[in-house]
Design a protein around this motif. Structure first.
Motif, short mmCIF file in Angstrom:
data_model
loop_
_atom_site.label_atom_id
_atom_site.label_comp_id
_atom_site.label_asym_id
_atom_site.label_seq_id
_atom_site.Cartn_x
_atom_site.Cartn_y
_atom_site.Cartn_z
N GLU A 90 32.18 37.87 31.22
CA GLU A 90 32.13 39.16 31.91
C GLU A 90 30.81 39.36 32.64
O GLU A 90 30.78 39.90 33.75
CB GLU A 90 32.36 40.30 30.90
CG GLU A 90 33.80 40.36 30.40
CD GLU A 90 33.99 41.41 29.32
OE1 GLU A 90 32.99 42.05 28.89
OE2 GLU A 90 35.13 41.60 28.89
N ARG A 91 29.70 38.92 32.03
CA ARG A 91 28.40 39.03 32.71
C ARG A 91 28.37 38.18 33.98
O ARG A 91 27.89 38.62 35.02
CB ARG A 91 27.27 38.57 31.77
CG ARG A 91 26.76 39.62 30.84
CD ARG A 91 25.45 39.19 30.22
NE ARG A 91 25.52 37.95 29.47
CZ ARG A 91 25.80 37.84 28.19
NH1 ARG A 91 26.03 38.92 27.48
NH2 ARG A 91 25.84 36.66 27.61
N GLU A 102 30.94 37.24 35.80
CA GLU A 102 31.81 37.84 36.80
C GLU A 102 31.14 39.05 37.45
O GLU A 102 31.22 39.23 38.67
CB GLU A 102 33.14 38.25 36.17
CG GLU A 102 34.03 37.07 35.78
CD GLU A 102 35.25 37.50 34.98
OE1 GLU A 102 35.42 38.72 34.71
OE2 GLU A 102 36.03 36.61 34.61
N TYR A 103 30.47 39.88 36.67
CA TYR A 103 29.78 41.05 37.20
C TYR A 103 28.66 40.62 38.14
O TYR A 103 28.48 41.19 39.22
CB TYR A 103 29.23 41.90 36.06
CG TYR A 103 28.43 43.09 36.53
CD1 TYR A 103 29.07 44.22 37.02
CD2 TYR A 103 27.04 43.07 36.49
CE1 TYR A 103 28.34 45.31 37.47
CE2 TYR A 103 26.30 44.15 36.93
CZ TYR A 103 26.96 45.28 37.42
OH TYR A 103 26.24 46.34 37.86
N CYS A 104 27.90 39.61 37.72
CA CYS A 104 26.80 39.12 38.56
C CYS A 104 27.33 38.57 39.89
O CYS A 104 26.78 38.87 40.95
CB CYS A 104 26.02 38.05 37.81
SG CYS A 104 24.61 37.40 38.74
N ALA A 134 30.16 39.34 41.41
CA ALA A 134 30.67 40.44 42.21
C ALA A 134 29.53 41.23 42.84
O ALA A 134 29.60 41.62 44.02
CB ALA A 134 31.54 41.37 41.35
N THR A 135 28.46 41.45 42.08
CA THR A 135 27.32 42.20 42.62
C THR A 135 26.64 41.42 43.74
O THR A 135 26.28 41.99 44.78
CB THR A 135 26.31 42.49 41.49
OG1 THR A 135 26.98 43.20 40.45
CG2 THR A 135 25.15 43.34 41.99
#
Length: 124
Positions: free
Chosen positions: A97-98, A100-102, A104-105
């Motif tokens: 999840e980290r 994927e978030y990174c 996407a950001t």
């Protein structure tokens, strides 16, 4: 200085109580207070004379209950291994999840850099 006299009287009363409960005299005694500094006299008597009963006797120690029978070591080992596997799954999920978030950001950031219309005007 009234509080000092009250403190010393409380210490003397506590020591008398301890001596009446334990049945032995201690070498520790509060310092003698001159009667001129004491505003009210305090009568100190052992607890058993105040209540009119005998000092309590300590009950004989009771045996501790035996611990419950242990689970077979194989079951404990299996449970520990299952918990470790579950913990690892959670950690891998958090890591994914980290990432994927990174990603996407960073994608949003790069898109914002490429589009000049979305940037605020620079002050000159």
């Amino acid at each position: 200085m009234k509080w000092i006299a009250e403190r010393d009287a409380l210490i003397a009363q506590t020591m008398a109580f301890v001596q009446s409960v334990t049945g032995k005299k201690d070498d520790l005694h509060p310092p003698e207070i001159p009667t001129a500094t004491v505003a009210a006299s305090v009568q100190i008597a052992p607890v058993n004379t105040i209540i009119g009963t005998e000092p309590l006797k300590a009950a004989p120690p009771q045996p501790l209950p035996l611990p419950s029978p242990r689970v077979a070591s194989h079951d404990v080992r299996t449970e520990i291994q299952a918990r470790i596997a579950n913990f690892r799954k959670h950690q891998e999920r958090f890591e994914r999840e980290r990432e994927e978030y990174c990603a996407a950001t960073l994608t949003k950031l790069r898109a914002a850099i490429r589009e000049p219309s979305s940037r605020p005007p620079a002050d000159k």
